[in-house]
Design a protein around this motif. Structure first.
Motif, PDB file in Angstrom:
ATOM      1  N   GLN A 144       3.584 -13.515   3.130  1.00 18.47           N
ATOM      2  CA  GLN A 144       2.193 -13.930   3.338  1.00 18.47           C
ATOM      3  C   GLN A 144       2.112 -15.399   3.712  1.00 18.47           C
ATOM      4  OE1 GLN A 144       0.961 -12.463  -0.527  1.00 18.47           O
ATOM      5  NE2 GLN A 144      -0.359 -10.908   0.421  1.00 18.47           N
ATOM      6  N   GLU A 154      -0.534 -10.070   5.807  1.00 12.96           N
ATOM      7  CA  GLU A 154      -1.899 -10.518   5.579  1.00 12.96           C
ATOM      8  C   GLU A 154      -2.141 -10.742   4.085  1.00 12.96           C
ATOM      9  OE1 GLU A 154      -3.966 -11.158   8.025  1.00 12.96           O
ATOM     10  OE2 GLU A 154      -2.698 -10.349   9.621  1.00 12.96           O
ATOM     11  N   SER A 155      -3.292 -11.388   3.770  1.00  8.94           N
ATOM     12  CA  SER A 155      -3.647 -11.570   2.357  1.00  8.94           C
ATOM     13  C   SER A 155      -3.785 -10.220   1.667  1.00  8.94           C
ATOM     14  CB  SER A 155      -4.949 -12.368   2.234  1.00  8.94           C
ATOM     15  OG  SER A 155      -5.973 -11.748   2.988  1.00  8.94           O
ATOM     16  N   ASP A 156      -4.313  -9.201   2.400  1.00  8.21           N
ATOM     17  CA  ASP A 156      -4.266  -7.806   1.950  1.00  8.21           C
ATOM     18  C   ASP A 156      -3.152  -7.133   2.753  1.00  8.21           C
ATOM     19  OD1 ASP A 156      -4.495  -5.167   1.266  1.00  8.21           O
ATOM     20  OD2 ASP A 156      -6.538  -4.909   2.024  1.00  8.21           O
ATOM     21  N   PRO A 157      -1.971  -6.980   2.163  1.00  6.64           N
ATOM     22  CA  PRO A 157      -0.805  -6.510   2.926  1.00  6.64           C
ATOM     23  C   PRO A 157      -0.683  -4.998   3.025  1.00  6.64           C
ATOM     24  CG  PRO A 157      -0.116  -7.009   0.699  1.00  6.64           C
ATOM     25  CD  PRO A 157      -1.618  -7.274   0.762  1.00  6.64           C
ATOM     26  N   SER A 158      -1.682  -4.253   2.528  1.00  7.87           N
ATOM     27  CA  SER A 158      -1.523  -2.805   2.389  1.00  7.87           C
ATOM     28  C   SER A 158      -1.272  -2.106   3.723  1.00  7.87           C
ATOM     29  CB  SER A 158      -2.747  -2.192   1.704  1.00  7.87           C
ATOM     30  OG  SER A 158      -3.934  -2.514   2.408  1.00  7.87           O
ATOM     31  N   GLU A 198       2.089  -0.155   3.040  1.00 12.92           N
ATOM     32  CA  GLU A 198       1.835   1.260   2.778  1.00 12.92           C
ATOM     33  C   GLU A 198       2.264   2.150   3.941  1.00 12.92           C
ATOM     34  OE1 GLU A 198       1.246   2.196  -0.050  1.00 12.92           O
ATOM     35  OE2 GLU A 198       0.272   0.534  -1.088  1.00 12.92           O
ATOM     36  N   SER A 205       5.113  -0.189  -1.571  1.00 15.09           N
ATOM     37  CA  SER A 205       4.396  -1.017  -2.544  1.00 15.09           C
ATOM     38  C   SER A 205       4.810  -0.740  -3.983  1.00 15.09           C
ATOM     39  CB  SER A 205       2.882  -0.821  -2.400  1.00 15.09           C
ATOM     40  OG  SER A 205       2.518   0.508  -2.710  1.00 15.09           O
TER      41      SER A 205
END
Length: 401
Positions: free
Chosen positions: A175, A181-185, A189, A220
């Motif tokens: 990150q 990204e700040s939301d890496p999902s 995923e 994850s």
């Protein structure tokens, strides 16, 4: 040769990279006329007269003869790309989410209106996998396209296996470097890899499979016990996407973590790099390698598509016209590793054969044969934080000696 006048949508990391590579390229014969952004108030590194927040200002400009779209909003990207194509304006796009969900419709528009949509940058960053599959690999002889398609997840796993980082620290590093990204999902995923695989399959075999029909499982929930198990076996865990011909009539595809042995090409694909193996009936394996994350690698792929338009190139989707194309199936057996603690995995999954089991206070695992259709049907029940699944390869093992 007419100059390419570009209307650019998006000026984030990739958009700024495109501006730089177009400006520096001596042979592109292209210039960016206008840039559409969400907010005009944001500080910019170039002359503010370039910018607009109106899509119409670009799409209705008769001077502009190419749209380049690199925004992160899939719905907005779809609207822009479709409107441009319907107006007869060729488009270069890097939005794999939008493409994976709307390719059949966009291909139909291209064919009806004889307008081009190019998107090599949507899959594997700097690796020109789409154009190569489109032009050089016949689907009769093609057996498999398999690889690491996401630079962010690969960077994380490389830090874990090559540098003994914890998963949490490796994710934070990814990150900080802008690989995740700040939301890496989306990356971890497996969705980024999934959407790229959908696009790749259209050009590999001539068949579109909707993303929701494909089993996808990310990294994850990887745990130290999974990493320890892999190290004991002398393998690495990689997030791998693959489309595989399982017979003359059928192919399958899925995205899963995989135990990768040192004799495989993708074993040594580390950090933010991508690696794609193309396997054929007569040519064994061919390997493509390059950076899959970052501003300039993606921008260079966009530039390649811009240069292709300079020569009036477009995808022809020849394989979609073949009389005999293989059909998608999930009626195949995979060999998988499933680690769990409290989840009753034997109640959820019905293994065709259990090959190995282990129970301890910390965690348990089972290795067994299971139908891909079973994994797909039960995927909503496989989301527990105490679960981790990994594929143990079984395809083409007899060809790798």
């Amino acid at each position: 040769m007419a100059k390419i006048k570009i209307g650019l949508f998006g000026f984030g990391v990739v958009g700024q990279g495109i501006y730089e590579v177009v400006r520096k390229s001596k042979n592109a014969n292209a210039e960016i006329v206008k840039i559409c952004v969400r907010s005009l108030d944001k500080p910019r590194t170039i002359d503010r007269s370039y910018f607009t927040d109106s899509a119409d200002e670009i799409l209705d400009n008769p001077e502009i003869n190419l749209i380049v779209e690199v925004i992160d909003d899939a719905r907005a990207a779809y609207d822009i790309v479709k409107r441009a194509l319907l107006k007869g304006i060729p488009v270069v796009s890097g939005n794999k989410t939008m493409l994976a969900h709307h390719l059949p419709e966009l291909i139909d528009i291209q064919k009806r209106l004889h307008v081009a949509l190019l998107y090599d940058a949507s899959s594997c960053g700097s690796i020109p996998v789409i154009r190569n599959l489109e032009e050089y690999y016949d689907n009769d002889l093609l057996l498999e396209v398999k690889g690491i398609l996401n630079g962010s997840s690969n960077y994380i796993l490389s830090r874990v296996f090559d540098h003994s980082d914890t998963y949490a620290h490796a994710l934070a590093q990814a990150q900080a470097l802008g690989f995740a990204e700040s939301d890496p999902s989306f990356d971890i995923e497996g969705y980024d890899s999934l959407f790229k695989l959908v696009i790749i399959t259209v050009h590999a075999l001539g068949t579109y499979v909707a993303p929701e029909r494909i089993f996808t499982y990310g990294i994850s929930t990887i745990h130290e016990s999974d990493i320890r198990y892999a190290r004991e076996k002398g393998v690495k865990i990689k997030l791998v996407a693959q489309v595989v011909k399982v017979s003359e009539e059928h192919f399958t595809m899925f995205v899963m973590p995989e135990f990768v042995t040192p004799d495989k090409y993708i074993y040594s694909v580390d950090d933010e790099y991508n690696g794609v193996v193309i396997r054929g009936e007569c040519y064994d394996r061919q390997f493509m390698f390059g950076k899959g994350a970052g501003s300039l690698p993606t921008a260079s792929s966009i530039l390649s598509d811009i240069m292709a338009r300079l020569h009036d190139y477009r995808y022809e989707y020849k394989k979609q016209n073949y009389v005999q194309r293989p059909d998608y199936t999930t009626d195949i057996t995979l060999k998988v590793y499933v680690r769990y603690t409290t989840t009753d995995i034997h109640r959820i999954l019905h293994f065709r054969k259990i090959r190995e089991q282990y129970t301890s206070e910390e965690s348990n695992y089972v290795i067994g044969d299971i139908a891909l259709s079973e994994l797909l049907a039960k995927r909503e029940q496989l989301t527990g934080e105490d679960l981790f699944l990994a594929n143990i390869p079984i395809f083409f093992l007899n060809r790798d000696h």
